[in-house]
Design an enzyme around this catalytic site. Structure first.
Site, PDB file in Angstrom:
ATOM      1  N   GLU A 224      77.819  51.063  59.648  1.00 55.49           N
ATOM      2  CA  GLU A 224      76.668  50.212  59.953  1.00 55.49           C
ATOM      3  C   GLU A 224      77.060  48.918  60.661  1.00 55.49           C
ATOM      4  O   GLU A 224      76.334  47.930  60.622  1.00 55.49           O
ATOM      5  CB  GLU A 224      75.875  49.903  58.672  1.00 55.49           C
ATOM      6  CG  GLU A 224      75.400  51.146  57.961  1.00 55.49           C
ATOM      7  CD  GLU A 224      74.685  50.873  56.647  1.00 55.49           C
ATOM      8  OE1 GLU A 224      74.263  49.715  56.441  1.00 55.49           O
ATOM      9  OE2 GLU A 224      74.572  51.794  55.838  1.00 55.49           O
TER      10      GLU A 224
ATOM     11  N   GLU B 241      76.954  52.199  63.624  1.00 57.48           N
ATOM     12  CA  GLU B 241      75.940  53.247  63.503  1.00 57.48           C
ATOM     13  C   GLU B 241      75.409  53.292  62.070  1.00 57.48           C
ATOM     14  O   GLU B 241      75.964  52.689  61.157  1.00 57.48           O
ATOM     15  CB  GLU B 241      76.526  54.611  63.877  1.00 57.48           C
ATOM     16  CG  GLU B 241      77.888  54.921  63.290  1.00 57.48           C
ATOM     17  CD  GLU B 241      77.949  54.991  61.795  1.00 57.48           C
ATOM     18  OE1 GLU B 241      77.081  55.684  61.201  1.00 57.48           O
ATOM     19  OE2 GLU B 241      78.831  54.365  61.180  1.00 57.48           O
TER      20      GLU B 241
END
Length: 268
Positions: free
Chosen positions: A240, A84
Site C-alpha cells: 500500500e 498498490e
C-alpha cells in the site's frame, strides 16, 4: 483471467493497463503546486515534492492515444511513490519475478498476509502451474510478454508508470515486493528505467533478495544507472505504498544535507 489456464491478460488488456499507469504519471507531472505548499504530505519545494499515484483503473478497453512525453515547464518537481492495494497479488508478483529471472517458485513465494505451510505449498504450486501454462510467453525473452502471461492489471499499470516516469525524468520510490516486481518488468523492457528508481525497503517476502538483485543488475556504483540497495529493512510486508512513504522524509533530509552551504546552515 485464470493464469493457470493461459495468459492473465490479452496483449490489448496489458497495454491498456500500462497506459493507465503512464497517464497517472503524466497527470501528476502537470500538477502546478504553489510554492512552499504541501503536496500529498510532502513539501513541494525542490526535488522532494511527492505525489501518490491514484485513480488507477482496471479498464480493459482499447488504449487511448499515447500521452505526451514532456512535462510543463511550470510543473512542480515530483517524487512519485509507487505502491498498490490488493489481496492475493503477491502470488502474481512472485510468478512475474520467477518468469523474469528463472527463479523457482519455492524461492520467490512467501507467506503474503500469513499463509500457513499448507497454504504456502498451494501458492508455490499455483505459480509453477502458471509458468507451465504460459511457457511460450515466459520463455520469449520479452518482459512485457511475461507481464501479460502472469502479471495482473495493477502490476501492468505500475510498470507503465515506471516507463513513463523514465521518459519524463521523474524519480520513483518503489515500495516493496509487488511494486518491485512491476518495476523489474519495466527495467527489463527498458534498462534506462533503473536510473530513476529508489528502493525504499527490503520486503519481508521470501523473494525479496532475488528481486533486489535483479533490479540492481550488474551495474556498479560508478555507473550512472546504478541502483542503490533499499534504504530500510524493517521486516515490512504491508504494501500500500507504506515503505515508499516512510522513505520520503529521508530523501528530503538527504537533499537538505547536500544543499548545505556551511556548518552554520546545519545548526540553524
Amino acid at each position: 483471467r485464470n493464469m493457470l489456464a493461459g495468459a492473465a491478460m490479452t496483449p490489448e488488456e496489458c497495454e491498456a493497463a500500462m497506459r493507465v499507469g503512464a497517464e497517472a504519471v503524466h497527470r501528476a507531472s502537470t500538477v502546478q503546486a504553489p510554492n512552499n505548499s504541501s503536496v500529498h504530505g510532502a513539501s513541494a519545494d525542490g526535488a522532494s515534492a511527492a505525489h501518490a499515484l491514484n485513480g488507477s483503473s482496471h479498464s480493459q478497453t482499447q488504449p487511448e492515444p499515447s500521452v505526451p512525453s514532456s512535462t510543463s515547464s511550470n510543473a512542480a518537481p515530483l517524487l512519485l511513490c509507487l505502491g498498490e492495494l490488493g489481496i492475493g497479488n503477491t502470488t502474481a508478483a512472485a510468478a512475474l519475478l520467477a518468469a523474469l529471472t528463472g527463479a523457482s517458485p519455492a524461492d520467490v513465494c512467501g507467506r503474503g498476509t500469513g499463509l500457513d505451510d499448507a497454504g504456502l505449498q498451494v501458492k508455490q504450486d499455483a505459480v509453477a502451474a502458471a509458468l507451465q501454462a504460459n511457457t511460450a510467453l515466459v520463455q520469449s525473452g520479452c518482459a512485457l510478454q511475461a507481464l501479460q502471461a502472469v502479471g495482473g492489471l495493477e502490476l501492468a499499470a505500475m510498470a507503465g508508470a515506471c516507463l513513463e516516469a523514465e521518459k519524463l525524468n521523474i524519480p520513483v520510490v518503489v515500495d516493496g515486493f509487488i511494486s518491485g516486481a512491476a518495476a523489474l518488468a519495466a527495467v527489463r523492457h527498458n534498462p534506462g528505467v533503473r536510473r530513476v528508481l529508489f528502493l525504499s525497503h527490503r520486503s519481508a517476502e521470501r523473494g525479496a533478495a532475488i528481486l533486489i538483485a535483479a533490479l540492481q543488475g550488474s551495474s556498479t556504483s560508478c555507473e550512472s544507472n546504478h541502483l542503490p540497495p533499499p534504504v530500510l529493512d524493517l521486516q515490512m510486508r504491508l504494501g500500500e505504498g507504506t515503505g515508499a512513504l516512510l522513505m520520503v522524509p529521508l530523501l528530503k533530509a538527504a537533499c537538505s544535507i547536500m544543499n548545505m552551504a556551511s556548518l552554520a546552515d546545519a545548526l540553524s
